[in-house]
Design an enzyme around this catalytic site. Structure first.
Site, PDB file in Angstrom:
ATOM      1  N   LYS A 169     -28.027 -36.226 -25.038  1.00 18.11           N
ATOM      2  CA  LYS A 169     -27.887 -34.820 -25.687  1.00 18.11           C
ATOM      3  C   LYS A 169     -27.459 -34.923 -26.984  1.00 18.11           C
ATOM      4  CE  LYS A 169     -27.608 -33.516 -20.948  1.00 18.11           C
ATOM      5  NZ  LYS A 169     -26.546 -33.221 -19.540  1.00 18.11           N
ATOM      6  N   GLU A 223     -21.249  -8.482 -22.471  1.00 13.64           N
ATOM      7  CA  GLU A 223     -20.719  -7.261 -22.056  1.00 13.64           C
ATOM      8  C   GLU A 223     -19.315  -6.729 -22.787  1.00 13.64           C
ATOM      9  OE1 GLU A 223     -18.836  -8.775 -17.902  1.00 13.64           O
ATOM     10  OE2 GLU A 223     -20.793  -8.291 -17.943  1.00 13.64           O
ATOM     11  N   GLU A 224     -18.618  -8.037 -23.096  1.00 11.92           N
ATOM     12  CA  GLU A 224     -17.444  -7.563 -23.569  1.00 11.92           C
ATOM     13  C   GLU A 224     -17.526  -7.039 -25.049  1.00 11.92           C
ATOM     14  OE1 GLU A 224     -14.347  -7.284 -22.292  1.00 11.92           O
ATOM     15  OE2 GLU A 224     -14.875  -7.753 -20.419  1.00 11.92           O
ATOM     16  N   VAL A 281     -23.933 -38.523 -25.369  1.00  8.68           N
ATOM     17  CA  VAL A 281     -24.918 -39.344 -25.944  1.00  8.68           C
ATOM     18  C   VAL A 281     -25.294 -40.321 -24.863  1.00  8.68           C
ATOM     19  CG1 VAL A 281     -24.719 -41.511 -27.266  1.00  8.68           C
ATOM     20  CG2 VAL A 281     -23.531 -39.697 -28.106  1.00  8.68           C
ATOM     21  N   SER A 282     -24.778 -40.603 -23.725  1.00 13.45           N
ATOM     22  CA  SER A 282     -25.414 -41.461 -22.686  1.00 13.45           C
ATOM     23  C   SER A 282     -26.513 -40.627 -21.919  1.00 13.45           C
ATOM     24  CB  SER A 282     -24.287 -41.598 -21.783  1.00 13.45           C
ATOM     25  OG  SER A 282     -23.981 -40.814 -20.898  1.00 13.45           O
ATOM     26  N   TRP A 283     -26.715 -39.387 -22.174  1.00 12.15           N
ATOM     27  CA  TRP A 283     -27.601 -38.377 -21.449  1.00 12.15           C
ATOM     28  C   TRP A 283     -28.620 -38.139 -22.597  1.00 12.15           C
ATOM     29  CZ3 TRP A 283     -27.886 -37.016 -16.465  1.00 12.15           C
ATOM     30  CH2 TRP A 283     -26.967 -37.259 -15.634  1.00 12.15           C
ATOM     31  N   ASP A 324     -22.809  -6.276 -11.916  1.00 13.00           N
ATOM     32  CA  ASP A 324     -22.469  -5.407 -11.298  1.00 13.00           C
ATOM     33  C   ASP A 324     -23.294  -4.070 -11.516  1.00 13.00           C
ATOM     34  OD1 ASP A 324     -20.240  -7.106 -10.528  1.00 13.00           O
ATOM     35  OD2 ASP A 324     -18.878  -6.012 -11.980  1.00 13.00           O
ATOM     36  N   THR A 368     -10.131 -27.409 -24.249  1.00  9.62           N
ATOM     37  CA  THR A 368      -8.852 -27.910 -23.702  1.00  9.62           C
ATOM     38  C   THR A 368      -9.289 -28.714 -22.604  1.00  9.62           C
ATOM     39  OG1 THR A 368      -8.621 -26.112 -22.432  1.00  9.62           O
ATOM     40  CG2 THR A 368      -7.616 -26.064 -24.621  1.00  9.62           C
ATOM     41  N   ILE A 428     -14.807 -13.489 -26.691  1.00 10.31           N
ATOM     42  CA  ILE A 428     -15.611 -12.472 -27.169  1.00 10.31           C
ATOM     43  C   ILE A 428     -14.415 -11.490 -26.726  1.00 10.31           C
ATOM     44  CG2 ILE A 428     -16.704 -10.574 -26.485  1.00 10.31           C
ATOM     45  CD1 ILE A 428     -18.444 -12.095 -28.713  1.00 10.31           C
ATOM     46  N   HIS A 488     -23.332 -26.978 -21.493  1.00 13.89           N
ATOM     47  CA  HIS A 488     -24.389 -27.666 -20.925  1.00 13.89           C
ATOM     48  C   HIS A 488     -25.975 -27.034 -21.097  1.00 13.89           C
ATOM     49  CE1 HIS A 488     -27.326 -29.625 -18.210  1.00 13.89           C
ATOM     50  NE2 HIS A 488     -26.372 -30.731 -18.502  1.00 13.89           N
TER      51      HIS A 488
END
Length: 395
Positions: free
Chosen positions: A327, A127-128, A323-325, A239, A306, A99, A286
């Site tokens: 998801k 916020e940005e 895939v193993s989980w 903040d 990256t 953002i 996640h």
């Protein structure tokens, strides 16, 4: 020829010929040949982004990953339920630096035109967006001295600079809204209208309050697209909430994250098909993937980051780990714009656990141009968002 053990050698050693001239197995059916872009093909017309991305798809390395990302996004965009005509539910996730950069305008386009169903981001990713409505972020350099910038009240985000005054303007804008939100919360206590604030409700409210068409979250509010931020306090918003506790004491805003986790998981569970597009890693990656676990995985997934997997981080994990989980579905279409995790089958090459390893600012505008924006009407494209000229945003 030199003699070996008294015998003349007329042939190369068998061990050498066997190693160098080892025969190949048959290339799997459907395998594509490496082919670059021949710019001679465009002498009579201008090359388009779609031409470029299609050509890059056969180049190899990250260019091929980019082509796979475009193909998968086109699939998630075009899918329709054969009985109801419902579209796939598309989750978009990105970190705060996205953002801060010019990718904000790409996200705003996607939300303005309802190309995504839900968003997950970080506190800075919220916020940005609002801060940019109040004051600009500037281009700078990665090599500027941190100590010198601190003395000048300048905050560096990579090669971007955000004057600290921008956050002061943000405080001036957001604190009165927090006051009003607290007033509404307290007034509703003990009544039939009693409610809890959640991160998504707060972002929805701020999107309405900013009233600026340049804002991603203005359009999220207007188009009723939920924005989830499980780490809402991890930034300037945190903040402001911290300072607000002193201002409002003994009363405090109460923010319920349980209501939001039920909401995002329910969106995933009810989706006829789910697609995920995630730029960056960490909590945004996640949070979306785990929501899709509730439906035993997404059908489509595109990662652009990256991150590397050698340290076991979720951010660096390839789609095949998800895939193993459960998801991402076992038979789902996925790519991490990274060029890794592809495999050959006997019939054709498929992407089921790859990734685009790239700076999202380099590749995501091309992805949007080659997918969501390619069918966008010329008239609509010419209508640029205009900032609100009221008191909220300074000219």
């Amino acid at each position: 020829m030199a003699a070996v053990d008294g015998k003349q050698e007329h042939q190369a050693p068998t061990t050498a010929t066997d190693a160098v001239l080892m025969p190949s197995e048959e290339v799997p059916e459907g395998s594509k040949q490496v082919q670059g872009i021949d710019f001679n093909d465009f002498q009579d017309r201008k090359i388009t982004v779609e031409d470029l991305v299609q050509g890059m798809g056969h180049m190899g390395f990250q260019a091929t990953s980019l082509g796979d990302a475009v193909r998968i996004i086109d699939q998630m965009r075009s899918w329709r339920d054969p009985e109801t005509g419902d579209k796939a539910t598309i989750f978009l996730g990105y970190t705060s630096n996205m953002i801060s950069s010019g990718l904000r305008e790409s996200f705003r386009f996607l939300v303005q035109h309802k190309h995504v169903s839900a968003i997950t981001t970080t506190a800075g990713g919220v916020e940005e967006d609002f801060i940019k409505c109040l004051a600009p972020t500037y281009l700078a350099s990665f090599s500027l001295s941190g100590a010198a910038l601190r003395k000048k009240g300048m905050n560096r985000i990579g090669n971007l600079l955000v004057p600290n005054d921008n956050y002061c303007k943000f405080e001036d804008w957001v604190v009165p809204i927090l006051d009003k939100m607290l007033e509404e919360q307290e007034a509703a206590k003990g009544t039939d209208e009693e409610f809890h604030w959640t991160p998504s409700k707060i972002i929805h409210r701020l999107g309405a309050e900013i009233n600026d068409e340049r804002s991603v979250y203005y359009w999220a509010w207007k188009n009723d697209i939920p924005v989830f931020c499980p780490a809402l306090t991890d930034g300037s918003l945190g903040d402001m909430l911290y300072f607000h506790t002193f201002k409002s004491s003994p009363q405090q805003l109460r923010i319920d994250i349980v209501e939001d986790i039920r909401r995002i998981n329910t969106i995933a569970v009810r989706a006829k098909r789910a697609g995920i597009i995630i730029l960056g890693g960490g909590v945004v990656k996640h949070h979306i993937a785990n929501a899709c676990l509730m439906r035993n995985g997404a059908e489509y997934a595109v990662y652009v980051n990256t991150g590397q997997e050698f340290d076991g981080s979720d951010g660096g994990a390839r789609p095949d780990e998800a895939v193993s989980w459960g998801k991402i579905k076992i038979d789902g279409q996925s790519v991490k714009v990274s060029g890794r995790g592809r495999r050959f089958t006997k019939r054709a090459r498929i992407s089921n656990g790859g990734q685009v390893y790239a700076d999202a600012t380099l590749v995501f505008p091309m992805i949007v141009a080659a997918t969501f924006a390619k069918t966008h009407g010329q008239t609509e494209m010419s209508e640029k968002p205009q900032k609100n000229r009221g008191e909220v945003c300074e000219p």
